[in-house]
Design a protein around this motif. Sequence first.
Motif, PDB file in Angstrom:
ATOM      1  N   CYS A 194       0.830  -1.209   0.000  1.00  0.00           N
ATOM      2  CA  CYS A 194       0.000   0.000   0.000  1.00  0.00           C
ATOM      3  C   CYS A 194       0.858   1.250   0.000  1.00  0.00           C
ATOM      4  O   CYS A 194       0.840   2.001   0.967  1.00  0.00           O
ATOM      5  CB  CYS A 194      -0.904   0.056   1.210  1.00  0.00           C
ATOM      6  SG  CYS A 194      -1.719  -1.448   1.566  1.00  0.00           S
ATOM      7  N   HIS A 230      -9.476   0.837  -2.025  1.00  0.00           N
ATOM      8  CA  HIS A 230      -8.558  -0.157  -1.464  1.00  0.00           C
ATOM      9  C   HIS A 230      -8.460   0.028   0.058  1.00  0.00           C
ATOM     10  O   HIS A 230      -8.621  -0.930   0.828  1.00  0.00           O
ATOM     11  CB  HIS A 230      -7.179   0.007  -2.130  1.00  0.00           C
ATOM     12  CG  HIS A 230      -6.121  -0.910  -1.587  1.00  0.00           C
ATOM     13  ND1 HIS A 230      -5.457  -1.822  -2.372  1.00  0.00           N
ATOM     14  CD2 HIS A 230      -5.591  -1.044  -0.344  1.00  0.00           C
ATOM     15  CE1 HIS A 230      -4.585  -2.485  -1.631  1.00  0.00           C
ATOM     16  NE2 HIS A 230      -4.632  -2.023  -0.391  1.00  0.00           N
ATOM     17  N   GLU A 231      -8.243   1.257   0.477  1.00  0.00           N
ATOM     18  CA  GLU A 231      -8.093   1.509   1.914  1.00  0.00           C
ATOM     19  C   GLU A 231      -9.400   1.288   2.663  1.00  0.00           C
ATOM     20  O   GLU A 231      -9.399   0.836   3.811  1.00  0.00           O
ATOM     21  CB  GLU A 231      -7.558   2.927   2.162  1.00  0.00           C
ATOM     22  CG  GLU A 231      -6.167   3.176   1.588  1.00  0.00           C
ATOM     23  CD  GLU A 231      -5.156   2.088   1.923  1.00  0.00           C
ATOM     24  OE1 GLU A 231      -5.246   1.504   3.013  1.00  0.00           O
ATOM     25  OE2 GLU A 231      -4.287   1.802   1.079  1.00  0.00           O
ATOM     26  N   HIS A 234      -9.806  -2.183   3.632  1.00  0.00           N
ATOM     27  CA  HIS A 234      -9.038  -2.542   4.836  1.00  0.00           C
ATOM     28  C   HIS A 234      -9.824  -2.251   6.115  1.00  0.00           C
ATOM     29  O   HIS A 234      -9.408  -2.669   7.193  1.00  0.00           O
ATOM     30  CB  HIS A 234      -7.702  -1.780   4.876  1.00  0.00           C
ATOM     31  CG  HIS A 234      -6.629  -2.411   4.032  1.00  0.00           C
ATOM     32  ND1 HIS A 234      -6.316  -3.747   4.101  1.00  0.00           N
ATOM     33  CD2 HIS A 234      -5.794  -1.879   3.100  1.00  0.00           C
ATOM     34  CE1 HIS A 234      -5.329  -4.011   3.251  1.00  0.00           C
ATOM     35  NE2 HIS A 234      -5.003  -2.903   2.623  1.00  0.00           N
ATOM     36  N   HIS A 240      -3.760  -8.679   2.589  1.00  0.00           N
ATOM     37  CA  HIS A 240      -4.142  -8.719   1.174  1.00  0.00           C
ATOM     38  C   HIS A 240      -4.399 -10.169   0.762  1.00  0.00           C
ATOM     39  O   HIS A 240      -3.657 -10.738  -0.033  1.00  0.00           O
ATOM     40  CB  HIS A 240      -3.019  -8.120   0.309  1.00  0.00           C
ATOM     41  CG  HIS A 240      -2.843  -6.652   0.530  1.00  0.00           C
ATOM     42  ND1 HIS A 240      -1.642  -6.004   0.432  1.00  0.00           N
ATOM     43  CD2 HIS A 240      -3.734  -5.696   0.843  1.00  0.00           C
ATOM     44  CE1 HIS A 240      -1.796  -4.726   0.685  1.00  0.00           C
ATOM     45  NE2 HIS A 240      -3.060  -4.510   0.944  1.00  0.00           N
ATOM     46  N   PHE A 244      -9.842 -10.037   1.021  1.00  0.00           N
ATOM     47  CA  PHE A 244      -9.607  -8.615   0.803  1.00  0.00           C
ATOM     48  C   PHE A 244      -9.869  -8.243  -0.654  1.00  0.00           C
ATOM     49  O   PHE A 244     -10.588  -7.284  -0.937  1.00  0.00           O
ATOM     50  CB  PHE A 244      -8.165  -8.234   1.171  1.00  0.00           C
ATOM     51  CG  PHE A 244      -7.858  -6.801   0.823  1.00  0.00           C
ATOM     52  CD1 PHE A 244      -8.208  -5.785   1.694  1.00  0.00           C
ATOM     53  CD2 PHE A 244      -7.280  -6.467  -0.396  1.00  0.00           C
ATOM     54  CE1 PHE A 244      -7.971  -4.459   1.353  1.00  0.00           C
ATOM     55  CE2 PHE A 244      -7.036  -5.148  -0.736  1.00  0.00           C
ATOM     56  CZ  PHE A 244      -7.387  -4.143   0.146  1.00  0.00           C
TER      57      PHE A 244
HETATM   58 NI    NI Z   1      -3.458  -2.492   1.300  1.00  0.00          NI
END
Ligand code: NI
Length: 325
Positions: A194, A230-231, A234, A240, A244
């Motif tokens: 990331c 993406h975040e 999380h 990942h 995810f």
């Molecule tokens: Ni990530």
Amino acid sequence: MQLSILFKGRTEQLEIDDGADLSELHDAAGLLFGLVDMTIKLIQRGKTLPTTGRIAAHAKPGAKLMMVASARAAMADEPRADPTVRGFEHDLADAAARCHEVAAEELGEWGDTGARRGEYRFCRLEPCTWQSFGTRAGTSTPHAFEARKLLLKLSTDPAVVAILKQREWVVGVLGEMDPLDDRLAHKTHQQGKCLLGYNTNQGARIDVRLRTHDLSGFLPYPQLIETLLHEMAHNMVGPHDDHFWHLFVQLKVDYLRFHRDLSASGALVAGRSPLAVSGVADQVLDVRSSVLLALEHDRQEGPPSQMQVSLLDGYLAATDRKRVV
Ligand code: NI
């Protein structure tokens, strides 16, 4: 009943009476991890548990709950069980917290998308301060004003707002990641790939790298949205892994379909098509291919596996008839 509480990668068992109230469960879960004066959120299979009501009505013995904790001030205008018993100290704390919050009337490029109302939203925006860049000789980079405008646009994007509301997610802070901060670079390295953003404590804050490598401008908006999605994934899944990536894929599908349907409905944003403002006009022409491309690009491990493709097709089929706007 016995419950498992997961917090910051650590799981603890909690024994609590079946007839107890959910508010007691929240208190007990916080104490279990030694948290004082924090707002506790408990999540079961992706849904936030209510803060009151009988435990037995909401959780089965052996249930696994994920805990999210944030400083009380950041969540100050979260609805409380009984606002009439709140004391003067609470009001002061709320007022202090609001100073740092996005003003309800502050509208960005998207206009009023309802992003600042309700529980599920980004509570605060934090661009890098100008001092952060000003100390670097020879750099010419957009002012923090501009960065804040961009954070506002990201956090009020109607498709992002819809995802937060639908999944009942709260993010304490949406911040700008300082691309030259070594400490943060180290931290992101530890978390894997990331390099464009990171999520702290399951949504307590999300930081996104806004600026190009040479700091001369900002990264393209659709790319920033991809990092943000993406975040946001999380919030639910740390590593990942396949879970995810499937969640990331769902968010990307939801995002593109929302903008496709919003534009099809004839809605305009200050006279422009939502697709022009989001920059995803090309991507919505073929949502499936665009999502697969995003997955390959973001995962950085070659083409998606057959399982990931099947999961995507399953999600596309299952949600096909549901209009998202
Ligand atoms: Ni990530």
